[in-house]
Design a protein around this motif. Structure first.
Motif, mmCIF file in Angstrom:
data_model
loop_
_atom_site.group_PDB
_atom_site.id
_atom_site.type_symbol
_atom_site.label_atom_id
_atom_site.label_comp_id
_atom_site.label_asym_id
_atom_site.label_seq_id
_atom_site.Cartn_x
_atom_site.Cartn_y
_atom_site.Cartn_z
ATOM 1 N N LEU A 217 100.169 66.890 44.509
ATOM 2 C CA LEU A 217 99.258 66.074 43.882
ATOM 3 C C LEU A 217 99.801 65.421 42.697
ATOM 4 N N MET A 218 99.454 64.539 42.598
ATOM 5 C CA MET A 218 99.619 63.345 41.457
ATOM 6 C C MET A 218 98.361 62.835 40.809
ATOM 7 N N GLY A 219 98.731 61.657 39.877
ATOM 8 C CA GLY A 219 97.558 61.098 39.364
ATOM 9 C C GLY A 219 96.997 61.581 38.197
ATOM 10 N N GLN A 220 96.129 60.596 37.541
ATOM 11 C CA GLN A 220 95.378 61.152 36.386
ATOM 12 C C GLN A 220 94.467 62.359 36.587
ATOM 13 N N PRO A 221 94.212 63.319 35.741
ATOM 14 C CA PRO A 221 93.369 64.309 36.058
ATOM 15 C C PRO A 221 91.994 64.130 37.044
ATOM 16 N N ASN A 222 91.601 63.021 36.377
ATOM 17 C CA ASN A 222 90.169 62.770 36.985
ATOM 18 C C ASN A 222 90.207 61.553 38.001
ATOM 19 N N GLU A 223 91.751 61.495 38.398
ATOM 20 C CA GLU A 223 91.800 60.418 39.608
ATOM 21 C C GLU A 223 93.043 60.943 40.466
ATOM 22 N N THR A 224 93.036 62.212 41.032
ATOM 23 C CA THR A 224 94.063 62.619 41.732
ATOM 24 C C THR A 224 94.263 62.057 43.086
ATOM 25 N N ARG A 225 95.418 61.917 43.508
ATOM 26 C CA ARG A 225 96.095 61.733 44.750
ATOM 27 C C ARG A 225 96.909 62.530 45.295
ATOM 28 N N HIS A 226 97.357 62.529 46.590
ATOM 29 C CA HIS A 226 98.218 63.301 47.234
ATOM 30 C C HIS A 226 99.382 62.408 47.966
ATOM 31 N N ILE A 227 100.572 63.266 47.999
ATOM 32 C CA ILE A 227 101.753 62.678 48.945
ATOM 33 C C ILE A 227 102.143 63.998 49.701
ATOM 34 N N VAL A 228 102.071 63.929 51.016
ATOM 35 C CA VAL A 228 102.557 64.757 51.932
ATOM 36 C C VAL A 228 104.168 64.641 51.928
ATOM 37 N N MET A 229 104.730 65.936 51.653
ATOM 38 C CA MET A 229 106.482 65.886 51.522
ATOM 39 C C MET A 229 107.066 66.847 52.642
ATOM 40 N N ALA A 230 107.995 66.449 53.114
ATOM 41 C CA ALA A 230 108.879 67.204 53.890
ATOM 42 C C ALA A 230 110.115 67.819 53.242
ATOM 43 N N ASN A 231 111.002 68.614 53.852
ATOM 44 C CA ASN A 231 112.066 69.344 53.226
ATOM 45 C C ASN A 231 113.100 68.042 52.554
ATOM 46 N N GLU A 232 113.681 68.478 51.446
ATOM 47 C CA GLU A 232 114.594 67.507 50.868
ATOM 48 C C GLU A 232 114.134 66.147 50.767
ATOM 49 N N GLN A 233 113.151 66.332 49.925
ATOM 50 C CA GLN A 233 112.378 64.854 49.422
ATOM 51 C C GLN A 233 112.082 65.055 47.756
ATOM 52 N N ALA A 234 111.971 63.868 46.965
ATOM 53 C CA ALA A 234 111.886 63.898 45.995
ATOM 54 C C ALA A 234 110.718 62.977 45.661
ATOM 55 N N VAL A 235 109.911 63.591 44.649
ATOM 56 C CA VAL A 235 108.578 62.645 44.006
ATOM 57 C C VAL A 235 108.767 62.428 42.460
ATOM 58 N N LEU A 236 108.586 61.185 41.999
ATOM 59 C CA LEU A 236 108.454 60.685 40.662
ATOM 60 C C LEU A 236 106.993 61.102 40.021
ATOM 61 N N SER A 237 107.281 61.554 38.778
ATOM 62 C CA SER A 237 105.877 61.645 38.106
ATOM 63 C C SER A 237 105.778 61.232 36.662
ATOM 64 N N PRO A 238 105.079 60.130 36.586
ATOM 65 C CA PRO A 238 104.850 59.542 35.230
ATOM 66 C C PRO A 238 104.250 60.492 34.097
ATOM 67 N N SER A 239 104.408 60.100 32.950
ATOM 68 C CA SER A 239 103.690 61.117 31.881
ATOM 69 C C SER A 239 102.454 61.264 31.976
ATOM 70 N N TRP A 240 101.699 60.188 32.541
ATOM 71 C CA TRP A 240 100.342 60.219 32.618
ATOM 72 C C TRP A 240 99.697 61.182 33.907
ATOM 73 N N SER A 241 100.760 61.543 34.702
ATOM 74 C CA SER A 241 100.478 62.143 36.072
ATOM 75 C C SER A 241 100.398 63.762 36.084
ATOM 76 N N ILE A 242 99.458 64.216 36.616
ATOM 77 C CA ILE A 242 99.785 65.761 36.953
ATOM 78 C C ILE A 242 100.812 65.649 37.974
ATOM 79 N N HIS A 243 101.202 66.924 38.344
ATOM 80 C CA HIS A 243 102.538 67.224 39.224
ATOM 81 C C HIS A 243 102.160 68.527 39.809
ATOM 82 N N SER A 244 101.883 68.924 40.824
ATOM 83 C CA SER A 244 101.220 70.136 41.391
ATOM 84 C C SER A 244 101.528 69.913 42.939
ATOM 85 N N GLY A 245 101.409 71.220 43.460
ATOM 86 C CA GLY A 245 101.614 71.185 44.897
ATOM 87 C C GLY A 245 101.060 72.589 45.633
ATOM 88 N N ILE A 246 100.557 72.280 46.949
ATOM 89 C CA ILE A 246 100.395 73.446 47.679
ATOM 90 C C ILE A 246 101.155 73.195 49.069
#
Length: 276
Positions: A217-246
């Protein structure tokens, strides 16, 4: 080296799934006998993988850094997620086993990476950022890392945070780095979530089975988005973005941060009621 420019949150609101993946996801980090890196204009972090099979791998500063050598003005953190490896820094050799780390100080000129056994090669994941001073190169094994058990079975987020590159372990200019291990039956990381305006972050997900996926999960808290990730992948998170996952199953991830504040607990927490 892929160059990634900064993103304004108002623009990101309009990104398609394909555009989100293009701008924030690093799909393939490990290429045989090579270093595969991304350079982000967000706090000038460089991140990616180094995968020596039967050859030594060195890093070229190139036009992107306009430097005499890669770490002329930078510091680096490395965590090995593969077989036994070695890193040579100005003539000093460091044996780095699986889930061991090395902090490399600014000004290290001779730098190369190799595997001990080509049949069980090392996989070096790196974070690298600008540095204003030189600090000693330090190896950090799991015994030296600070361990912070967190979460509960009921919240599906039972995990251990291993702080490798952290002010209570060693001195750095601005780089922090560590590894979070989720226990079996847990899938959530960093929820409740947060942002931190004073630094950015990169997550690298690994130790995942072939069919396991993490919905990051990424994006501003009131505008969240998601990226589906597989093994051995990386994701960038700017300072304004949440960074969480399930995850569909438990997994491990490496987090790395750089910016103006080394305080790990300096977070702008987001209440669950404010997430949208």
């Amino acid at each position: 080296m892929k160059i990634i420019y900064a993103h304004h949150p108002e623009d990101v609101k309009h990104y398609t799934t394909e555009k989100l993946r293009e701008e924030f996801l690093m799909e393939k980090l490990f290429v045989e006998n090579a270093g595969t890196l991304s350079y982000s204009h967000v706090d000038r972090i460089i991140y990616g993988g180094i995968y020596p099979i039967d050859q030594k791998v060195t890093l070229d500063a190139g036009k992107e850094l306009a430097a005499k050598y890669f770490l002329e003005r930078r510091e680096m953190g490395v965590i090995n997620v593969g077989g036994p490896g070695r890193i040579v820094c100005d003539g000093d050799t460091y044996d780095i086993g699986n889930k061991e780390a090395l902090y490399i100080g600014r000004g290290t000129e001779e730098l190369y990476f190799e595997s001990v056994d080509s049949n069980n090669p090392a996989k070096f994941y790196i974070n690298c950022c600008p540095a204003h001073a030189k600090y000693p190169t330090v190896k950090i094994d799991q015994e030296k890392a600070i361990k912070r058990p967190m979460g509960t079975d009921g919240n599906m987020n039972k995990r251990v945070i291993n702080q490798y590159i952290h002010p209570d372990v060693l001195e750095t200019c601005q780089l922090s780095m560590g590894m979070t291990v989720l226990e079996e039956g847990s899938g959530w990381n960093t929820m409740p979530c947060h942002t931190h305006e004073r630094r950015m972050e990169v997550y690298f997900y690994f130790d995942m089975e072939e069919d396991t996926r993490v919905f990051h999960l990424m994006g501003q808290p009131n505008e969240t988005r998601h990226i589906v990730m597989a093994n051995e992948q990386a994701v960038l998170s700017p300072s304004w973005s949440i960074h969480s996952g399930i995850g569909t199953k438990n997994y491990t991830f490496i987090w790395g941060m750089c910016g103006e504040n080394l305080d790990f607990d300096d977070m702008d927490h987001v209440a669950m009621k404010d997430l949208k």
